[in-house]
Enzyme design. Structure first.
Site, PDB file in Angstrom:
ATOM      1  N   GLY A 169       0.610   5.296   1.497  1.00  0.00           N
ATOM      2  CA  GLY A 169      -0.106   6.384   2.163  1.00  0.00           C
ATOM      3  C   GLY A 169       0.584   7.700   1.871  1.00  0.00           C
ATOM      4  CB  SER A 191       3.629   9.194   5.885  1.00  0.00           C
ATOM      5  OG  SER A 191       2.842   8.074   6.140  1.00  0.00           O
ATOM      6  N   GLY A 192       4.224   7.562   2.901  1.00  0.00           N
ATOM      7  CA  GLY A 192       5.149   6.647   2.234  1.00  0.00           C
ATOM      8  C   GLY A 192       4.544   5.282   1.979  1.00  0.00           C
ATOM      9  CB  VAL A 247       2.501   0.014   3.842  1.00  0.00           C
ATOM     10  CG1 VAL A 247       2.371  -1.102   4.877  1.00  0.00           C
ATOM     11  CG2 VAL A 247       2.131   1.351   4.484  1.00  0.00           C
ATOM     12  N   GLY A 254       0.832  -1.200   0.000  1.00  0.00           N
ATOM     13  CA  GLY A 254       0.000   0.000   0.000  1.00  0.00           C
ATOM     14  C   GLY A 254       0.860   1.240   0.000  1.00  0.00           C
ATOM     15  CG  ASP A 308      -7.385  11.398   8.925  1.00  0.00           C
ATOM     16  OD1 ASP A 308      -8.361  11.933   8.344  1.00  0.00           O
ATOM     17  OD2 ASP A 308      -6.351  11.048   8.334  1.00  0.00           O
ATOM     18  CE  LYS A 343       2.177   5.154   8.449  1.00  0.00           C
ATOM     19  NZ  LYS A 343       0.883   5.499   9.021  1.00  0.00           N
TER      20      LYS A 343
HETATM   21  O1  3AM Z   1      -2.416   1.980  -0.545  1.00  0.00           O
HETATM   22  P1  3AM Z   1      -3.611   1.256  -0.029  1.00  0.00           P
HETATM   23  O2  3AM Z   1      -4.783   2.168   0.155  1.00  0.00           O
HETATM   24  O3  3AM Z   1      -3.930   0.021  -0.806  1.00  0.00           O
HETATM   25  O4  3AM Z   1      -4.364  -0.252   3.637  1.00  0.00           O
HETATM   26  C1  3AM Z   1      -3.278   0.641   3.803  1.00  0.00           C
HETATM   27  C2  3AM Z   1      -3.039   1.495   2.576  1.00  0.00           C
HETATM   28  O5  3AM Z   1      -3.211   0.702   1.430  1.00  0.00           O
HETATM   29  C3  3AM Z   1      -1.969  -0.134   3.910  1.00  0.00           C
HETATM   30  O6  3AM Z   1      -0.980   0.759   3.469  1.00  0.00           O
HETATM   31  C4  3AM Z   1      -1.562   1.811   2.706  1.00  0.00           C
HETATM   32  C5  3AM Z   1      -1.231   3.151   3.314  1.00  0.00           C
HETATM   33  O7  3AM Z   1      -1.761   3.265   4.593  1.00  0.00           O
HETATM   34  N1  3AM Z   1      -1.691  -0.511   5.281  1.00  0.00           N
HETATM   35  C6  3AM Z   1      -1.454   0.347   6.306  1.00  0.00           C
HETATM   36  N2  3AM Z   1      -1.265  -0.341   7.438  1.00  0.00           N
HETATM   37  C7  3AM Z   1      -1.392  -1.653   7.128  1.00  0.00           C
HETATM   38  C8  3AM Z   1      -1.327  -2.873   7.890  1.00  0.00           C
HETATM   39  N3  3AM Z   1      -1.104  -2.830   9.209  1.00  0.00           N
HETATM   40  C9  3AM Z   1      -1.662  -1.759   5.755  1.00  0.00           C
HETATM   41  N4  3AM Z   1      -1.841  -2.936   5.135  1.00  0.00           N
HETATM   42  C10 3AM Z   1      -1.773  -4.043   5.927  1.00  0.00           C
HETATM   43  N5  3AM Z   1      -1.523  -4.026   7.259  1.00  0.00           N
END
Ligand code: 3AM
Length: 326
Positions: free
Chosen positions: A46, A48-49, A51, A44, A163, A66
């Site tokens: 976000g 901020s960067g 994942v 994924g 948020d 992350k």
């Molecule tokens: O870029 P997308 O929207 O597909 O679902 C979160 C998001 O995905 C994923 O990382 C992206 C930016 O937040 N994500 C965040 N925390 C996560 C976690 N603990 C995660 N995916 C799986 N487990």
């Protein structure tokens, strides 16, 4: 440095509230000694960067990694999410490493925080909305009850998430049967703060932000002096929860720009600050009075008129859901 295999950097950081000094522990060793990281594809991305997926070398367990820049606001985000570590309704931080960039998009000389999170394989609640367009009411109320329990844990710790939105609600595993009790958790504490810190900075996501937060944004409110900018409290999460309920039930947000912008417009600003929204008959005629009452309670301009999170959990639309489990 400690004699343990992984030396620990201890430091103290004053949070916004100067009286609260929080001790944090970030590992300074190479994260790749303890985790295999799949750099080839990110799970994924976000604001901020990226994942990534990673696996504990010791146990083989899968985690999400992350990566955020090592700065004051990132440390604050981590510290606040760690304070919720006892809550089964908040995504757990397992480990935090600190060091120079080792990931593909790392900038030379920049320091990063590598945050190992529990893996949420089911994606975001947002994906579910996209898939189903709108959820049956009793299913939506079961989901909202779970989200409200997560918010309650955060508020009970004296924190505000700020948020609440479907992108920040993650599912532990893919949904096979929509009527099953969902294992969902609250993520992303990037905008979170302590309620007592008298938050003044208007961090927000336009569709979900309450009047008292967008009012503080100088871009939209030119006339307001700093003295006028009243503080806001945990009730801002209640407004956002109301927006989420509205979206879950009809598939579109209650407040939106007149044109197809992702950003706030003057029109949208006016709608939010006057709580001007409609239950369009075509979509809303089959939706219960209880659901509409729930939304009306949350979307009140005056935060003091909105229910607390405890009162939200007692609202009949939540407490009388047919899927309610104690
Ligand atoms: O870029 P997308 O929207 O597909 O679902 C979160 C998001 O995905 C994923 O990382 C992206 C930016 O937040 N994500 C965040 N925390 C996560 C976690 N603990 C995660 N995916 C799986 N487990």
């Amino acid at each position: 440095m400690s004699s343990t295999m992984e030396s620990i950097i201890r430091f103290t950081e004053k949070l916004t509230d100067p009286s609260s000094v929080k001790k944090e522990e970030f590992k300074s060793t190479d994260i790749q000694k303890s985790y295999d990281i799949n750099w080839r594809s990110s799970i994924g991305e976000g604001v901020s960067g990226k994942v990534y997926q990673c696996k504990s070398k010791k146990t083989g367990e899968q985690f999400a990694l992350k990566i955020i820049l090592d700065n004051r606001s990132s440390k604050k985000e981590i510290s606040l999410q760690q304070r919720c570590s006892e809550s089964p309704n908040v995504v757990r931080i397992v480990d935090v490493y600190r060091g120079y960039g080792i990931h593909p998009s790392a900038k030379l000389g920049a320091k990063y925080l590598y945050v190992v999170l529990e893996m949420m394989n089911g994606g975001e609640l947002f994906d579910l909305i996209t898939k189903y367009a709108n959820l049956p009411e009793d299913i939506a109320s079961m989901y909202i009850r779970k989200i409200a329990l997560a918010i309650k844990d955060v508020h009970n710790l004296g924190l505000i998430h700020r948020d609440i939105k479907p992108e920040n609600i993650l599912l532990k595993s893919p949904i096979m049967d929509i009527s099953q009790d969902p294992d969902l958790k609250l993520a992303d504490f990037g905008f979170a703060c302590e309620e007592s810190s008298n938050p003044a900075k208007p961090d927000y996501t336009p569709y979900y932000a309450p009047p008292e937060i967008i009012c503080k944004d100088k871009r939209w409110n030119h006339s307001m002096t700093d003295a006028d900018r009243q503080s806001y409290d945990s009730k801002c999460d209640i407004w956002s929860l109301g927006v989420v309920v509205y979206i879950l039930l009809c598939g579109y947000p209650p407040f939106y720009p007149e044109v197809n912008y992702a950003e706030m417009t003057n029109y949208m600003y006016a709608c939010i600050t006057h709580a001007k929204y409609k239950f369009h008959s075509q979509k809303w005629c089959h939706i219960s009075a209880n659901a509409k009452d729930f939304i009306k309670c949350c979307l009140q301009v005056d935060p003091t008129s909105r229910p607390t999170i405890e009162q939200i959990l007692e609202h009949p639309w939540i407490s009388e859901t047919k899927y309610f489990q104690s």
